[in-house]
Design a protein around this motif. Structure first.
Motif, short mmCIF file in Angstrom:
data_model
loop_
_atom_site.label_atom_id
_atom_site.label_comp_id
_atom_site.label_asym_id
_atom_site.label_seq_id
_atom_site.Cartn_x
_atom_site.Cartn_y
_atom_site.Cartn_z
N ASP A 65 0.85 -1.19 0.00
CA ASP A 65 0.00 0.00 0.00
C ASP A 65 0.89 1.24 0.00
O ASP A 65 1.17 1.82 1.04
CB ASP A 65 -0.91 -0.02 1.23
CG ASP A 65 -1.94 1.11 1.22
OD1 ASP A 65 -2.12 1.73 0.14
OD2 ASP A 65 -2.55 1.38 2.27
N MET A 66 1.32 1.64 -1.19
CA MET A 66 2.22 2.79 -1.30
C MET A 66 1.47 4.08 -0.99
O MET A 66 0.36 4.30 -1.47
CB MET A 66 2.80 2.87 -2.71
CG MET A 66 4.02 2.00 -2.91
SD MET A 66 5.44 2.68 -2.01
CE MET A 66 6.44 1.21 -1.82
N PRO A 67 2.08 4.96 -0.18
CA PRO A 67 1.43 6.22 0.18
C PRO A 67 1.42 7.20 -0.99
O PRO A 67 2.27 7.12 -1.89
CB PRO A 67 2.31 6.75 1.32
CG PRO A 67 3.67 6.19 1.02
CD PRO A 67 3.42 4.82 0.43
N ALA A 68 0.48 8.11 -0.97
CA ALA A 68 0.44 9.16 -1.98
C ALA A 68 1.61 10.11 -1.75
O ALA A 68 1.96 10.40 -0.61
CB ALA A 68 -0.88 9.91 -1.90
N THR A 70 3.92 13.41 -1.29
CA THR A 70 3.75 14.74 -0.71
C THR A 70 4.99 15.57 -1.06
O THR A 70 5.83 15.13 -1.85
CB THR A 70 3.58 14.67 0.82
OG1 THR A 70 4.86 14.31 1.41
CG2 THR A 70 2.54 13.63 1.21
N ASP A 76 7.98 10.63 2.93
CA ASP A 76 7.52 9.73 1.86
C ASP A 76 8.41 8.51 1.74
O ASP A 76 7.92 7.39 1.54
CB ASP A 76 7.48 10.47 0.53
CG ASP A 76 6.37 11.50 0.45
OD1 ASP A 76 5.57 11.59 1.40
OD2 ASP A 76 6.30 12.23 -0.56
N ALA A 79 7.67 6.23 4.66
CA ALA A 79 6.38 5.57 4.49
C ALA A 79 6.44 4.49 3.42
O ALA A 79 5.88 3.40 3.58
CB ALA A 79 5.31 6.60 4.13
N ALA A 80 7.15 4.76 2.31
CA ALA A 80 7.27 3.78 1.24
C ALA A 80 8.06 2.56 1.70
O ALA A 80 7.67 1.41 1.45
CB ALA A 80 7.94 4.41 0.02
N THR A 82 8.46 1.52 4.77
CA THR A 82 7.69 0.82 5.79
C THR A 82 6.59 -0.01 5.16
O THR A 82 6.34 -1.16 5.58
CB THR A 82 7.09 1.83 6.78
OG1 THR A 82 8.15 2.58 7.40
CG2 THR A 82 6.28 1.12 7.86
N ALA A 83 5.91 0.53 4.16
CA ALA A 83 4.85 -0.22 3.48
C ALA A 83 5.41 -1.48 2.82
O ALA A 83 4.81 -2.57 2.90
CB ALA A 83 4.18 0.67 2.43
N GLY A 114 7.70 3.67 -6.39
CA GLY A 114 7.26 4.58 -5.34
C GLY A 114 8.40 5.02 -4.46
O GLY A 114 8.51 6.20 -4.10
#
Length: 211
Positions: A65-68, A70, A76, A79-80, A82-83, A114
């Motif tokens: 679930d890659m983050p959108a 920013t 980012d 978050a990438a 970690t996902a 991502g």
């Protein structure tokens, strides 16, 4: 003739078999049984074992679930990474394929895209950007592999890890014994702490490039 299955359906069913029975349990026959069809039908979708394994890698990638994006490359990237880490850890039996099987599908490379895009927003480019990307990917995949099969990988409860390593070393390897003790205590924090150190180094490289 209309296809009986979508490729996504076959992917997810193949991953479900690997999650349940391991890689040894995945075959054209077992997949056909799960889909309630004949093995020969599957050859309309995949040519053999190699493509079947690639589908499993694609199925894992599809679950990231890659983050959108920013305007904060650091957040980012965290978050990438970690996902991606959470997803590969959720499918430990598929790890050997994730690490070794190349994908020929753009969708299978989406998580890497991502992560690369997030790092590119830092302003790094060329060899520095490539090195940053490879470093983060190596950390994510390396730690996931270490948790599964590394020298400090737990074989039972986390609080038994220090005792296990201590019995193996018989006092001859105190550094590993100490690391095992720390790992048992901070297992849930290890990824966050390690990623923070990796990103700290990349952030310093970004600052140097801007000077």
């Amino acid at each position: 003739m209309k296809a009986r299955f979508t490729l996504a359906e076959i992917q997810q069913q193949a991953l479900a078999i690997v999650d349940r029975d391991g890689l040894a349990g995945l075959s054209m026959r077992s997949l056909a049984g799960a889909l309630e069809t004949g093995p020969m039908t599957l050859y309309n979708y995949v040519k053999g074992r190699g493509e079947l394994e690639e589908l499993v890698v694609g199925a894992v990638a599809a679950r990231v679930d890659m983050p959108a994006p920013t305007d904060d490359w650091h957040a980012d990237t965290r978050a990438a990474a970690t996902a991606l880490w959470r997803t590969v850890r959720a499918h430990p039996a598929a790890m050997p394929l994730v690490l070794t099987r190349r994908t020929s599908s753009p969708a299978g490379l989406a998580p890497a895209e991502g992560l690369a895009s997030a790092l590119a927003r830092s302003g790094l480019d060329g060899a520095d950007l490539l090195a940053a990307f490879r470093t983060v990917m190596a950390f994510v995949m390396g730690l996931a592999q270490a948790e599964l099969a590394g020298p400090l990988a737990p074989e039972g409860a986390a609080d038994a890890e220090a005792h296990r390593v201590g019995a193996l070393t018989e006092g001859a390897l105190p550094a590993l014994f100490r690391l095992a003790s720390i790992g048992a205590e901070y297992a849930d924090e290890e990824f966050d702490r390690g990623l923070a150190l990796v990103l700290m180094g990349i952030q310093q490289a970004v600052a140097s490039a801007r000077d």
